[in-house]
Design an enzyme around this catalytic site. Structure first.
Site, PDB file in Angstrom:
ATOM      1  N   LYS A 225       0.821  -1.223   0.000  1.00 34.19           N
ATOM      2  CA  LYS A 225       0.000   0.000   0.000  1.00 34.19           C
ATOM      3  C   LYS A 225       0.849   1.265   0.000  1.00 34.19           C
ATOM      4  O   LYS A 225       2.027   1.251   0.341  1.00 34.19           O
ATOM      5  CB  LYS A 225      -0.973  -0.027   1.184  1.00 34.19           C
ATOM      6  CG  LYS A 225      -2.116  -1.008   0.910  1.00 34.19           C
ATOM      7  CD  LYS A 225      -3.304  -0.840   1.782  1.00 34.19           C
ATOM      8  CE  LYS A 225      -4.408  -1.780   1.288  1.00 34.19           C
ATOM      9  NZ  LYS A 225      -5.529  -1.890   2.217  1.00 34.19           N
ATOM     10  N   ARG A 259      -4.047 -10.115   4.614  1.00 36.34           N
ATOM     11  CA  ARG A 259      -4.380 -10.106   3.180  1.00 36.34           C
ATOM     12  C   ARG A 259      -3.167  -9.598   2.399  1.00 36.34           C
ATOM     13  O   ARG A 259      -2.761  -8.452   2.586  1.00 36.34           O
ATOM     14  CB  ARG A 259      -5.594  -9.188   2.964  1.00 36.34           C
ATOM     15  CG  ARG A 259      -6.098  -9.127   1.554  1.00 36.34           C
ATOM     16  CD  ARG A 259      -7.300  -8.177   1.467  1.00 36.34           C
ATOM     17  NE  ARG A 259      -7.858  -8.148   0.130  1.00 36.34           N
ATOM     18  CZ  ARG A 259      -7.396  -7.382  -0.860  1.00 36.34           C
ATOM     19  NH1 ARG A 259      -6.375  -6.563  -0.658  1.00 36.34           N
ATOM     20  NH2 ARG A 259      -7.951  -7.423  -2.050  1.00 36.34           N
TER      21      ARG A 259
HETATM   22  C1  9MG Z   1     -10.304  -5.323  -1.172  1.00 29.86           C
HETATM   23  N1  9MG Z   1      -9.337  -4.762  -0.249  1.00 29.86           N
HETATM   24  C2  9MG Z   1      -8.288  -3.946  -0.575  1.00 29.86           C
HETATM   25  N2  9MG Z   1      -7.618  -3.613   0.530  1.00 29.86           N
HETATM   26  C3  9MG Z   1      -8.237  -4.242   1.564  1.00 29.86           C
HETATM   27  C4  9MG Z   1      -8.031  -4.280   2.945  1.00 29.86           C
HETATM   28  O1  9MG Z   1      -7.055  -3.586   3.520  1.00 29.86           O
HETATM   29  N3  9MG Z   1      -8.851  -5.019   3.696  1.00 29.86           N
HETATM   30  C5  9MG Z   1      -9.889  -5.715   3.133  1.00 29.86           C
HETATM   31  N4  9MG Z   1     -10.677  -6.430   3.942  1.00 29.86           N
HETATM   32  N5  9MG Z   1     -10.140  -5.702   1.823  1.00 29.86           N
HETATM   33  C6  9MG Z   1      -9.327  -4.971   1.072  1.00 29.86           C
END
Ligand code: 9MG
Length: 282
Positions: A225, A259
């Site tokens: 990010k 994630r």
């Molecule tokens: C779809 N998406 C993109 N970034 C995300 C994040 O930080 N958390 C979750 N739950 N979905 C995300």
């Protein structure tokens, strides 16, 4: 305390150790893999490879949520994600999450085999609460976002970041309860990068453990990010080390699901941490 979350077809996801959610973007414009996996077959191959690398959950999304991303029509989103979910399900009994905010996409994805609805809009779009209420075995990730992806980075403001996000979670948990959705189905995610400036994102990283007070599974998504790009002046493809540091910090602060794009490297980091906490048998 044992942490598990119930899934369709009598399956369970054990969250005693942090699980890796691999990102499967089926979009031509996603911020970090540039749509390379737009074709369904490529996305499915990518998904199966992420499982081999150590992901236990695959998050399939057809609409980019990067800042400024254009909206995608429901029919287009369905065309992108449903064939991919169906094909992954044909090959594997893994946990499949669908990254969507649209009620219709949630319904069709669940019918195609999705186990988790990952909604960056926390079930606030029309019909979303009603659809997930009809599928009591499906887990739901409620993510915090201030604003909408198109404008969310235009001067986000909080009275107190953590208190405001907690108040948002409490309100969404209540909205779920009002629709007959069992709280034990919920996963919470404070939403790194979603309506947060650089200072907000690092405050969130430092206080990730505050959200343990809900006694619900926590999800952290920091992979590649811009909070790393801006701090370190790194392009998207140069953010691996920072993403791994973020993943480890969140795991140490109680994240149950991480994630990520870079599954194998994250799995290595979590294994080293696990060995340090629990020892290894020789
Ligand atoms: C779809 N998406 C993109 N970034 C995300 C994040 O930080 N958390 C979750 N739950 N979905 C995300």
């Amino acid at each position: 305390m044992k942490t598990t979350i119930c899934l369709p077809r009598g399956r369970e996801l054990c969250l005693d150790t942090p699980q890796i959610m691999g990102i499967v973007n089926v979009t031509p414009d996603s911020f970090s893999d540039g749509g390379f996996y737009y074709q369904a077959d490529n996305a499915v191959n990518q998904a199966l490879s992420l499982l081999e690398q150590g992901a236990t959950i695959l998050d399939v999304g057809g609409e980019s949520t990067r800042p400024g991303a254009p909206d995608v029509a429901c029919e287009e989103e369905l065309k992108r994600v449903i064939p991919v979910i169906e094909q992954i399900r044909r090959h594997s009994d893994c946990v499949i999450s669908v990254d969507t905010s649209k009620a219709e996409v949630m319904r069709e994805a669940i019918k195609a085999g999705a186990d988790i609805v990952n909604d960056v809009r926390a079930l606030q779009e029309p019909g979303a609460l009603e659809v997930v209420a009809q599928y009591p075995e499906v887990a739901i990730c409620l993510m915090h976002m201030q604003g909408q992806p198109r404008t969310m980075q235009n001067n986000p403001t909080y009275t107190d970041l953590v208190t405001d996000i907690k108040a948002f979670f409490s309100a969404r948990i209540l909205a779920c309860k009002d629709h007959g959705i069992d709280t034990q189905r919920l996963i919470l995610d404070p939403g790194f990068g979603f309506g947060k400036n650089l200072a907000h994102n690092y405050e969130l990283l430092g206080s990730f453990d505050s959200f343990q007070s809900f006694e619900l599974p926590l999800l952290a998504g920091l992979s590649r990010k811009s909070m790393f790009g801006h701090l370190l002046n790194r392009e998207t493809n140069e953010r691996l080390a920072a993403s791994l540091a973020g993943a480890l910090l969140c795991a140490q602060k109680g994240a149950h699901i991480i994630r990520v794009h870079d599954v194998q490297q994250t799995a290595d980091v979590l294994k080293v941490w696990h060995a340090a906490c629990n020892g290894v048998t020789i």
